[in-house]
Write an enzyme that holds these catalytic residues in place. Structure first.
Site, PDB file in Angstrom:
ATOM      1  N   PRO A   2       0.769  -1.463  -0.059  1.00 38.06           N
ATOM      2  CA  PRO A   2      -0.012  -0.405  -0.031  1.00 38.06           C
ATOM      3  C   PRO A   2       0.810   1.188  -0.399  1.00 38.06           C
ATOM      4  CG  PRO A   2      -0.571  -1.598   1.844  1.00 38.06           C
ATOM      5  CD  PRO A   2       0.448  -1.823   0.771  1.00 38.06           C
ATOM      6  N   GLU A   3       1.101   2.137  -0.945  1.00 38.68           N
ATOM      7  CA  GLU A   3       1.548   3.249  -1.198  1.00 38.68           C
ATOM      8  C   GLU A   3       0.195   3.896  -0.763  1.00 38.68           C
ATOM      9  OE1 GLU A   3       4.106   3.550  -4.392  1.00 38.68           O
ATOM     10  OE2 GLU A   3       5.271   0.925  -3.646  1.00 38.68           O
ATOM     11  N   ARG A 110       2.732  -9.911   7.337  1.00 39.61           N
ATOM     12  CA  ARG A 110       3.934  -9.967   7.579  1.00 39.61           C
ATOM     13  C   ARG A 110       4.629  -9.087   8.915  1.00 39.61           C
ATOM     14  NH1 ARG A 110       7.467  -8.689   2.132  1.00 39.61           N
ATOM     15  NH2 ARG A 110       6.169  -9.679   1.465  1.00 39.61           N
ATOM     16  N   ARG A 149      20.244  18.886  -2.865  1.00 38.93           N
ATOM     17  CA  ARG A 149      20.868  17.162  -1.917  1.00 38.93           C
ATOM     18  C   ARG A 149      21.073  16.518  -2.948  1.00 38.93           C
ATOM     19  NH1 ARG A 149      16.275  16.826   2.477  1.00 38.93           N
ATOM     20  NH2 ARG A 149      17.341  14.562   2.577  1.00 38.93           N
TER      21      ARG A 149
END
Length: 270
Positions: A2-3, A110, A149
């Site tokens: 799930p994102e 899991r 970054r």
DNA sequence: CATTGTCCCTGGAAGC
DNA sequence: TGCTTCCAGGGACAAT
């Protein structure tokens, strides 16, 4: 896995089923799910409360309760929230029962998912970055967050304190659509690349929501149904398959311990 | 602070 | 066939 699109789908489909419903019983099957909170405390904090709203923030589901407390669930890798599932679930971890006989079951093969019960939701979701489908997410805002970054852009896209909700699959898909190599340093993207990436992130996530998420691994919608977004993946989990643009075999490299799929011809490092 | 690496967790796949 | 080992990855945490 799930994102954002999967969590958004779960929120959308669960919302009409649970809003206004009062919780009459709670079963904690797996105490690991509630972390340090003792299950008795967890149960007593929920029983008798009604669910007054359900929101998504990043990959978190946020249930506001009538008493002011907040139930927050993160499904991590294999978690699902099922409404009125048929039969017993081998991986059920927490079961909420409502006064009218309905139930919501948090299942998680899991056991990596996490459930919080808090008075202050910011303690859980306060450090999350910008919502990519919010109008405040502009190309200029993305540029600002990537400026200076040095980490690979793929790693930065997975950093939830920069953008909230992108995960491994959709980060790969967005980078492919924007024709950016996953190892390119975040601060070295050109303004044209940032514009493409910004647009790609929004389009990839929006399209995946239309498809009700990607059923990779164990993702299920609250009614047990699957999503179809994975059928439209161009590179994610497609090692060795032909790039749909140029036909070059898709490659896989590991960045920060995450598999990254990309087309070596369409996504050049320089 | 930014960045990188390790760990948690389980079942399916791969190797012997 | 059956055993062992590896792998998937979100995010907390430690190390640099």
């Amino acid at each position: 896995m799930p994102e954002l699109p999967e969590v958004e789908t779960i929120k959308n489909e669960l919302l009409p089923l649970i809003i206004g419903r009062r919780i009459t019983d709670v079963t904690v099957v797996d105490t690991k799910a509630t972390q340090k909170l003792p299950s008795q405390e967890f149960r007593s904090g929920l029983i008798g409360q009604s669910i007054i709203s359900l929101e998504r923030r990043g990959k978190y589901l946020i249930f506001h309760l009538s008493g002011g407390r907040v139930l927050i669930i993160h499904l991590r890798m294999t978690g699902s929230l099922l409404f009125d599932p048929e039969g017993k679930d081998k991986y059920a971890r927490i079961i909420l029962r409502f006064e009218d006989g309905h139930s919501m079951v948090f299942t998680d093969r899991r056991r990596l998912g996490v459930v919080y019960l808090t008075e202050d939701e910011n303690q859980v979701v306060g450090r999350l970055g910008i919502e990519p489908l919010n109008s405040s997410f502009t190309a200029a805002e993305l540029a600002k967050r990537l400026k200076g970054r040095t980490a690979p852009i793929k790693a930065l896209l997975l950093d939830q304190s920069i953008i909230a909700g992108l995960g491994n699959m959709y980060a790969d898909e967005a980078l492919f659509a924007a024709r950016i190599h996953p190892l390119k340093r975040g601060g070295e993207l050109s303004s044209a690349e940032i514009k493409r990436l910004h647009r790609s992130i929004i389009e990839i996530l929006s399209r995946a929501i239309e498809n009700k998420g990607a059923s990779v691994d164990t993702y299920k919608r609250p009614d047990g149904g699957l999503g179809t977004a994975h059928n439209e993946f161009k590179v994610a989990h497609r090692l060795g398959e032909k790039c749909p643009v140029c036909g070059t075999p898709i490659e896989r490299i590991v960045i920060r311990n995450r598999g990254s799929y990309f087309c070596p011809k369409c996504q050049r490092l320089r």
